[in-house]
Motif scaffolding. Sequence first.
Motif, mmCIF file in Angstrom:
data_model
loop_
_atom_site.group_PDB
_atom_site.id
_atom_site.type_symbol
_atom_site.label_atom_id
_atom_site.label_comp_id
_atom_site.label_asym_id
_atom_site.label_seq_id
_atom_site.Cartn_x
_atom_site.Cartn_y
_atom_site.Cartn_z
ATOM 1 N N GLN A 145 0.953 -1.261 0.044
ATOM 2 C CA GLN A 145 0.042 -0.045 0.029
ATOM 3 C C GLN A 145 0.863 1.291 0.115
ATOM 4 N N LEU A 146 2.090 1.158 0.812
ATOM 5 C CA LEU A 146 3.002 2.507 1.093
ATOM 6 C C LEU A 146 3.715 2.703 -0.614
ATOM 7 N N LEU A 147 3.815 1.571 -0.999
ATOM 8 C CA LEU A 147 4.792 1.535 -2.435
ATOM 9 C C LEU A 147 3.767 2.420 -3.243
ATOM 10 N N HIS A 148 2.498 2.149 -3.140
ATOM 11 C CA HIS A 148 1.491 2.237 -4.020
ATOM 12 C C HIS A 148 1.358 3.795 -3.842
ATOM 13 N N GLU A 149 1.220 4.179 -2.570
ATOM 14 C CA GLU A 149 1.022 5.632 -2.333
ATOM 15 C C GLU A 149 2.131 6.596 -2.701
ATOM 16 N N GLU A 158 14.899 18.377 3.542
ATOM 17 C CA GLU A 158 14.470 18.276 2.078
ATOM 18 C C GLU A 158 13.858 17.161 1.488
ATOM 19 N N PRO A 159 12.828 16.755 1.793
ATOM 20 C CA PRO A 159 12.495 15.415 1.461
ATOM 21 C C PRO A 159 12.011 15.228 0.185
ATOM 22 N N THR A 160 11.607 16.317 -0.364
ATOM 23 C CA THR A 160 11.171 16.028 -1.865
ATOM 24 C C THR A 160 12.157 16.883 -2.822
ATOM 25 N N THR A 161 13.295 17.250 -2.769
ATOM 26 C CA THR A 161 14.015 17.973 -3.410
ATOM 27 C C THR A 161 14.420 17.468 -4.587
ATOM 28 N N ALA A 162 14.759 15.962 -4.617
ATOM 29 C CA ALA A 162 15.233 15.075 -5.717
ATOM 30 C C ALA A 162 14.106 14.705 -6.627
ATOM 31 N N LEU A 163 12.656 15.123 -6.193
ATOM 32 C CA LEU A 163 11.832 14.452 -7.067
ATOM 33 C C LEU A 163 10.966 15.414 -7.875
ATOM 34 N N ASP A 164 10.595 14.878 -9.097
ATOM 35 C CA ASP A 164 9.807 15.733 -9.808
ATOM 36 C C ASP A 164 8.530 16.327 -9.339
ATOM 37 N N VAL A 165 8.143 17.285 -9.932
ATOM 38 C CA VAL A 165 6.806 18.014 -9.456
ATOM 39 C C VAL A 165 5.757 17.365 -8.969
ATOM 40 N N THR A 166 5.496 16.488 -10.114
ATOM 41 C CA THR A 166 4.086 15.503 -9.868
ATOM 42 C C THR A 166 4.245 14.728 -8.704
ATOM 43 N N VAL A 167 5.486 13.839 -8.705
ATOM 44 C CA VAL A 167 5.646 13.113 -7.320
ATOM 45 C C VAL A 167 5.597 13.761 -6.253
ATOM 46 N N GLN A 168 6.443 15.127 -6.086
ATOM 47 C CA GLN A 168 6.538 16.030 -4.926
ATOM 48 C C GLN A 168 4.943 16.325 -4.451
ATOM 49 N N MET A 169 4.144 16.698 -5.631
ATOM 50 C CA MET A 169 2.824 17.001 -5.147
ATOM 51 C C MET A 169 2.057 15.784 -4.501
ATOM 52 N N GLN A 170 2.135 14.725 -5.194
ATOM 53 C CA GLN A 170 1.498 13.301 -4.365
ATOM 54 C C GLN A 170 1.981 13.364 -3.296
#
Length: 328
Positions: A135-139, A181-193
């Motif tokens: 479930q977490l991997l999916h989320e 800085e948890p979402t710095t390396a992520l693209d915007v879509t995943v960051q928003m998710q």
Amino acid sequence: MGEPLLSIDDLHVKFSRSEDEVYAVNGVSFTIDANEALGIVGESGSGKSVTLMSAIGLLRENGKITSGTANFQGQNLLKLRPKQLEDIRGRDIGVVFQDPMTSLNPIMRIGDQIMEAMLTHHYAGRKEAFERTLQLLHEMGIPDPKSRFKSYPHEFSGGMRQRIMIAIALACEPQLLIADEPTTALDVTVQMQILALLQDLRRKRGMSVVMVTHDFGLATNFCDNIIVMYGGQIMEKATTDQFIREAAHPYSLGLKRSIIEVGHKGKEILPIPKTAKTLTAALTGCPFADRCNYTTDRCRQEVPQLRAFGTNHELACHHAEEVACYVR
Ligand SMILES: Nc1ncnc2c1ncn2[C@@H]1O[C@H](COP(=O)(O)OP(=O)(O)O)[C@@H](O)[C@H]1O
Ligand code: SF4
Ligand SMILES: [Mg+2]
């Protein structure tokens, strides 16, 4: 209002180096309530990471907490034994750092690493932990969780690994998430998710978040309150609304301006002159004095203390009233 969930009071941290000492954190105090999201901003070297690392027992060997307390649910974390802190970390406090000390195990399947977080802390039995891992991997937006469960960290991109770190931090549904800085390396879509997922956990479980970020947009969209750090001190502290409307510390104003100019011209122009220095002695004046446009003799001779500046707003500057008149 009850007790805050976490209360850091007058924290001082020093590092020894072969030649000298680094005064990394110089009297930091703040609280975080249940369900609150607190954003900590400031340039590199301001003491953000060391403050948080110290509070949860992940300070490097050459570091020493010279004074202060960090009360979490009635216990001073700074007085706990390493094993006790390990129990709290990962169960009550989820931690995401971009630091090798808390990174993934290269020889263990990622699914097992997420499951292990739940099993070690007795959060769930094997079957439930397995289901929750999928479930977490999916989320976290990882496609095909069942087959990805068996992959090793090197089979993922940096951004994907970061999502797995976040999944581990959230596995036991902590009351507090500390994220550097948890979402710095992520693209915007995943960051928003991921931010949406964190918001959801806040709503459902009352989880609190302390987030270090250089992204002002993220801080002001996601966080209820903002702290600005510089020179191992808190320079300004306000609700997000107050901060957007009434920030008055010269350092915060410089930071805000740099963001606007980056956005406007498409390249980084630093309106704060010079760069931050490593402090190798106790402060004798304002740490920002060398770079500030409003410096006076008093600034060099007297350390400005954090003081009230209107409602829900504090700052550490001798001349904030004049500065506020000038900029507003
Ligand atoms: N292990 C260490 N040894 C010596 N100095 C350190 C160590 N870790 C951090 N520092 C220093 O402590 C200060 C605060 O660092 P840090 O909290 O990492 O800043 P930030 O997270 O705001 O970028 C900096 O001057 C940094 O160079
Ligand atoms: S105390 Fe003085 S040097 Fe420091 S930020 Fe305020 S005006 Fe600038
Ligand atoms: Mg840092």
